[in-house]
Enzyme design. Structure first.
Site, PDB file in Angstrom:
ATOM      1  N   ASP A 248      -6.799   3.076  -6.072  1.00 18.62           N
ATOM      2  CA  ASP A 248      -6.698   1.723  -6.607  1.00 18.62           C
ATOM      3  C   ASP A 248      -6.379   0.690  -5.528  1.00 18.62           C
ATOM      4  O   ASP A 248      -5.853   1.020  -4.456  1.00 18.62           O
ATOM      5  CB  ASP A 248      -5.578   1.651  -7.658  1.00 18.62           C
ATOM      6  CG  ASP A 248      -5.938   2.323  -8.958  1.00 18.62           C
ATOM      7  OD1 ASP A 248      -6.971   3.018  -9.008  1.00 18.62           O
ATOM      8  OD2 ASP A 248      -5.169   2.182  -9.930  1.00 18.62           O
ATOM      9  N   HIS A 390      -3.594   5.185  -4.042  1.00 18.88           N
ATOM     10  CA  HIS A 390      -3.945   3.820  -3.657  1.00 18.88           C
ATOM     11  C   HIS A 390      -4.466   3.808  -2.229  1.00 18.88           C
ATOM     12  O   HIS A 390      -3.825   4.388  -1.340  1.00 18.88           O
ATOM     13  CB  HIS A 390      -2.729   2.890  -3.779  1.00 18.88           C
ATOM     14  CG  HIS A 390      -2.210   2.775  -5.179  1.00 18.88           C
ATOM     15  ND1 HIS A 390      -1.457   3.779  -5.767  1.00 18.88           N
ATOM     16  CD2 HIS A 390      -2.366   1.804  -6.115  1.00 18.88           C
ATOM     17  CE1 HIS A 390      -1.154   3.414  -7.010  1.00 18.88           C
ATOM     18  NE2 HIS A 390      -1.696   2.223  -7.239  1.00 18.88           N
TER      19      HIS A 390
END
Length: 422
Positions: A248, A390
């Site tokens: 992400d 992430h």
């Protein structure tokens, strides 16, 4: 005053092509179809009005234009090869048609059954039709071949949606033959439009990519709707277990590239949920992610908590990001992940793609510790897991290799989110 361009200028163009590694055959690949707008239009032997006139073209004739330099264009038309004034032709637009004749159809140099044959196009092939000529003829292009065919041998194709299921992508060929030149690759999981299927080949288009691919490398797309998923489908006994790595908040100019290099090293696929403002700053990285066969998801423009926004603002966050992704790769994102996992019926009401949550949270954003990422994966990963990380933290890139090595040693295949949901 006579219009004149020396032959040496055109020779200079060919020399330039050769010095840059472009062959004459490749130069002809760039040939485009034009239509004559001036009558009569003389065809000259050289780029000079003082050279011999080989013949004349009339308004509406089609030409294959190869090299154009200001006043002159080098063309093939009606059996002639030579130079015409560039002002006398204009680029023609095409429509795709399907050859609908069991024995195929001949290409003729002009619209007459007594004209010289210029090639054959087989039944169910897709051709580009640029226009028609009196007597029931159409001017078409198939690969490098151009010419006139009988209009009654053509029909409009029926277009269907397919998805590329070849892990390494589908090689695009210029024509429906393994010996024809390869002109690109359509990446794994890309949804394409299929226009025809012929002898094991399918003509497809995906954005700017178009051509023939092996039909066996395509499958029917599964509609995932706009439902919410936090877990993939476990495989049947005896099949390879799967997990989906997801990243992400990127792309990041440094960390994302490191992650891509590791994924490539271990032939692993992943899904990247991108923040729109980062997409617009890193378009080359977005394109690299797509071209290397990973999946691209929408993660809003500014990373807000969507459940606190109006419906109009939710739509704006999502649409702006999808538009930025499309601008970068010519494809819309296939999946969506709401920031913080915050979703609602209102949020889903503006979506046409599935909402993807997760089943394993590595908390990499919180602890920033490479070793802890692996410990969370070891504790929680199982067949069908969707793993959250992430691609904006250096510690995540530092820990990824050990995560992949562990999962592969445990017998897991690392696939995209869309794959794991089917």
């Amino acid at each position: 005053m006579k219009k004149f361009l020396s032959i040496s200028a055109f020779l200079a163009t060919f020399i330039c092509l050769l010095l840059t590694g472009v062959t004459e055959a490749q130069a002809s690949e760039a040939a485009s179809i034009h239509q004559v707008i001036e009558t009569p239009l003389p065809i000259y032997l050289d780029a000079s009005e003082e050279s011999s006139v080989l013949g004349y073209l009339t308004q509406g004739d089609f030409v294959s234009a190869e090299i154009s330099q200001s006043e002159w264009t080098y063309i093939h038309a009606n059996g002639f090869t030579g130079y015409v004034f560039s002002s006398g032709i204009t680029k023609a637009q095409s429509t795709k048609y399907l050859v609908n004749k069991k024995e195929g159809t001949y290409l003729y140099t002009y619209p007459s059954p007594t004209a010289q044959k210029n090639g054959t196009v087989f039944d169910k092939s897709i051709v580009n039709v640029y226009g028609t000529a009196p007597g029931g003829w159409s001017y078409v292009q198939y690969g490098h071949q151009v010419g006139y065919v009988a209009s009654n041998s053509l029909k409009l194709p029926t277009v269907t949606k397919k998805r590329v299921n070849a892990v390494k992508g589908a090689q695009i060929h210029l024509t429906a033959s393994p010996s024809s030149e390869e002109i690109g690759t359509i990446t794994h999981q890309t949804v394409v439009e299929q226009y025809t299927s012929i002898a094991g080949w399918a003509y497809v288009e995906a954005g700017e990519q178009k051509g023939y691919v092996k039909a066996s490398e395509l499958t029917d797309p599964v509609s995932l709707g706009n439902k919410t998923y936090n877990q993939g489908v476990a495989v049947a006994n005896g099949q390879v277990k799967r997990v989906a790595l997801t990243f992400d908040d990127g792309p990041d100019a440094k960390v994302t590239l490191q992650i891509l290099a590791i994924l490539k090293k271990y032939e692993a696929k992943a899904t990247f949920f991108m923040v729109g403002r980062n997409v617009s700053k890193n378009q080359a990285i977005v394109k690299q992610i797509y071209e290397e066969g990973h999946e691209i998801g929408n993660h809003t423009w500014n990373h807000p908590k969507l459940t606190s926004l109006s419906k109009a603002n939710v739509k704006q966050e999502i649409d702006n990001t999808s538009n930025a992704i499309y601008k970068a790769i010519g494809q819309n994102p296939t999946v969506f992940r709401p920031p913080y996992g915050a979703t609602s019926n209102q949020v889903r009401s503006v979506l046409s793609m599935p909402t993807i949550l997760w089943s394993v949270d590595t908390l990499d954003w919180k602890h920033r510790n490479a070793a802890k990422i692996l410990s969370y994966v070891k504790t929680s990963a199982k067949d069908g897991s969707i793993i959250l990380m992430h691609d904006i933290h250096q510690s995540t890139a530092n820990g990824l290799e050990n995560v992949i090595l562990y999962l592969q040693k445990q017998g897991y295949e690392l696939v995209t989110v869309s794959e794991i949901l089917q």
